[in-house]
Design a protein around this motif. Sequence first.
Motif, PDB file in Angstrom:
ATOM      1  N   ALA A 147       0.717  -1.416  -0.033  1.00  0.00           N
ATOM      2  CA  ALA A 147       0.079  -0.024   0.090  1.00  0.00           C
ATOM      3  C   ALA A 147       0.664   1.204  -0.046  1.00  0.00           C
ATOM      4  CB  ALA A 147      -0.817   0.062   1.078  1.00  0.00           C
ATOM      5  N   GLY A 148       2.120   1.125  -0.518  1.00  0.00           N
ATOM      6  CA  GLY A 148       2.765   2.578  -0.496  1.00  0.00           C
ATOM      7  C   GLY A 148       3.208   3.237   0.791  1.00  0.00           C
ATOM      8  N   ILE A 149       3.497   4.186   0.568  1.00  0.00           N
ATOM      9  CA  ILE A 149       4.073   5.142   1.693  1.00  0.00           C
ATOM     10  C   ILE A 149       2.960   6.057   1.906  1.00  0.00           C
ATOM     11  CG2 ILE A 149       5.241   6.881   0.434  1.00  0.00           C
ATOM     12  CD1 ILE A 149       7.447   6.239   2.637  1.00  0.00           C
ATOM     13  N   LYS A 150       2.949   6.515   3.307  1.00  0.00           N
ATOM     14  CA  LYS A 150       1.903   7.599   3.679  1.00  0.00           C
ATOM     15  C   LYS A 150       2.198   8.887   3.302  1.00  0.00           C
ATOM     16  CE  LYS A 150       0.593   8.487   7.984  1.00  0.00           C
ATOM     17  NZ  LYS A 150      -0.111   8.163   9.246  1.00  0.00           N
ATOM     18  N   THR A 151       2.077   9.442   2.142  1.00  0.00           N
ATOM     19  CA  THR A 151       2.143  10.728   1.638  1.00  0.00           C
ATOM     20  C   THR A 151       0.862  11.238   0.674  1.00  0.00           C
ATOM     21  OG1 THR A 151       3.541  10.481  -0.522  1.00  0.00           O
ATOM     22  CG2 THR A 151       4.664  10.698   1.711  1.00  0.00           C
ATOM     23  N   GLU A 152       0.788  12.308   0.744  1.00  0.00           N
ATOM     24  CA  GLU A 152      -0.408  12.862  -0.318  1.00  0.00           C
ATOM     25  C   GLU A 152      -0.079  12.550  -1.776  1.00  0.00           C
ATOM     26  OE1 GLU A 152      -4.224  14.093  -1.158  1.00  0.00           O
ATOM     27  OE2 GLU A 152      -3.229  13.687   1.129  1.00  0.00           O
ATOM     28  N   GLU A 153       1.273  12.842  -1.933  1.00  0.00           N
ATOM     29  CA  GLU A 153       1.616  12.312  -3.239  1.00  0.00           C
ATOM     30  C   GLU A 153       1.416  10.985  -3.872  1.00  0.00           C
ATOM     31  OE1 GLU A 153       5.621  13.174  -6.287  1.00  0.00           O
ATOM     32  OE2 GLU A 153       5.621  13.284  -4.069  1.00  0.00           O
ATOM     33  N   ALA A 154       1.649  10.132  -2.947  1.00  0.00           N
ATOM     34  CA  ALA A 154       1.477   8.790  -3.042  1.00  0.00           C
ATOM     35  C   ALA A 154      -0.049   8.312  -3.379  1.00  0.00           C
ATOM     36  CB  ALA A 154       2.277   7.678  -2.244  1.00  0.00           C
ATOM     37  N   TRP A 155      -1.030   9.027  -2.449  1.00  0.00           N
ATOM     38  CA  TRP A 155      -2.291   8.834  -2.235  1.00  0.00           C
ATOM     39  C   TRP A 155      -2.834   9.062  -3.781  1.00  0.00           C
ATOM     40  CZ3 TRP A 155      -6.032   5.882  -1.098  1.00  0.00           C
ATOM     41  CH2 TRP A 155      -7.321   6.251  -1.160  1.00  0.00           C
ATOM     42  N   GLN A 156      -2.530  10.458  -4.052  1.00  0.00           N
ATOM     43  CA  GLN A 156      -2.923  10.689  -5.349  1.00  0.00           C
ATOM     44  C   GLN A 156      -2.810  10.119  -6.546  1.00  0.00           C
ATOM     45  OE1 GLN A 156      -5.476  13.125  -5.637  1.00  0.00           O
ATOM     46  NE2 GLN A 156      -5.286  13.619  -3.472  1.00  0.00           N
ATOM     47  N   SER A 157      -1.333   9.445  -6.514  1.00  0.00           N
ATOM     48  CA  SER A 157      -0.930   8.832  -7.683  1.00  0.00           C
ATOM     49  C   SER A 157      -1.499   7.245  -7.673  1.00  0.00           C
ATOM     50  CB  SER A 157       0.561   8.560  -7.423  1.00  0.00           C
ATOM     51  OG  SER A 157       1.120   7.520  -8.470  1.00  0.00           O
ATOM     52  N   LEU A 158      -1.985   6.888  -6.655  1.00  0.00           N
ATOM     53  CA  LEU A 158      -2.693   5.429  -6.445  1.00  0.00           C
ATOM     54  C   LEU A 158      -4.054   5.823  -6.943  1.00  0.00           C
ATOM     55  CD1 LEU A 158      -3.073   2.743  -5.766  1.00  0.00           C
ATOM     56  CD2 LEU A 158      -3.495   3.376  -3.362  1.00  0.00           C
ATOM     57  N   GLN A 159      -4.545   6.812  -6.477  1.00  0.00           N
ATOM     58  CA  GLN A 159      -6.230   6.905  -7.115  1.00  0.00           C
ATOM     59  C   GLN A 159      -6.047   6.961  -8.536  1.00  0.00           C
ATOM     60  OE1 GLN A 159      -6.918  10.359  -4.159  1.00  0.00           O
ATOM     61  NE2 GLN A 159      -8.900   9.096  -3.812  1.00  0.00           N
ATOM     62  N   VAL A 160      -5.156   8.065  -9.270  1.00  0.00           N
ATOM     63  CA  VAL A 160      -4.983   8.290 -10.561  1.00  0.00           C
ATOM     64  C   VAL A 160      -4.902   6.793 -11.275  1.00  0.00           C
ATOM     65  CG1 VAL A 160      -3.804   8.898 -12.507  1.00  0.00           C
ATOM     66  CG2 VAL A 160      -4.148  10.580 -10.694  1.00  0.00           C
ATOM     67  N   GLN A 161      -4.076   5.757 -10.773  1.00  0.00           N
ATOM     68  CA  GLN A 161      -3.904   4.445 -11.381  1.00  0.00           C
ATOM     69  C   GLN A 161      -5.129   3.543 -11.255  1.00  0.00           C
ATOM     70  OE1 GLN A 161       0.494   3.438 -11.298  1.00  0.00           O
ATOM     71  NE2 GLN A 161       0.483   4.920  -9.692  1.00  0.00           N
TER      72      GLN A 161
END
Length: 321
Positions: free
Chosen positions: A37-51
């Motif tokens: 589940a990646g790392i807890k940053t807003e950048e990672a979260w946004q990237s996951l949502q886009v993908q």
Amino acid sequence: MKTLKDIIHQFTLPTPYAVGDVHTYLLEGEMLTLVDAGIKTEEAWQSLQVQLKQLGYSSEDVEQIILTHHHPDHMGLVEYFPHIRNVAAHPKLRPWLEREDRFFIKYEQFFEEMYFEAGVPSSYFHLLKGLRKPLQWSSQGTLTQELLEGDRLPGHLDWQVIETPGHAQSHLSFVRETDGAMIGGDHLLAHISSNPLLEPSYTEGEGRPKPLLQYRHSMQKLADYTIATVYPGHGKCFGQVKELIEHRLKRQEERAHKVLRMIEKGPLRAYEICEKLFPKQIKSQFGLTMSETIGQLDYLEEQHLVETTEQDKQKIYYVNG
């Protein structure tokens, strides 16, 4: 020919770490599952949502998360999925996810005692205060299902669980025998050798784990499986697994013999060896370099190539004769 029930999608998420991007994997099958589940940053979260959206999904569609191990860049976004039905991982991941304070007190005490035994100067002991710092990049939650050797992934019964400790005590890999696919977390990477990292025991009264020895055993275990493609936590997907494992084991043995030659010149503490092995990296990557050094010493001890004695409660390595 047996039809594959699960389709794998690789998502690549940014991290603030030197290792660079981390991969998570979406499994389409009986359940929509995110592996890591990646790392807890807003950048990672946004990237996951886009993908996810590119595949026609949203985060609300993910039904469960399965974790390869407890490091922050692999479980950081778990708490961003409060609706999921299941979080599954090795039982040794539990204190990291559920934030058991007693465990972290023991964790800090372990390193304090180990550094003293290794002859580490007092000037490094301030680093102990930062041992919990990586938790800022991780998630807090509840482990709802434990996975052990030989288990099948819930909702994805083609995938078998292999316990692969070494890089982390909680590390699991997942193999699909029908086509030789392996989701390997950080156990085996194409471009770099994974760091076997020191951790305390998770069982009361048990001696400290020896991660480099565990890592070697975990790699050798893979010889029992036909693995065609590794889907790793970092770097490119790859094959030719047996050749890569042989190379990793050989390189590790070469490093250990470099340490042996140092000790042949005279008895040394682990810290003194670390200084010689990593003169440029020891200050900036102290934890990693000490893990690597003590791992080499564990290997040499196991091979009966070095012996130890104690002086002022510090462990000294020497070659007999």
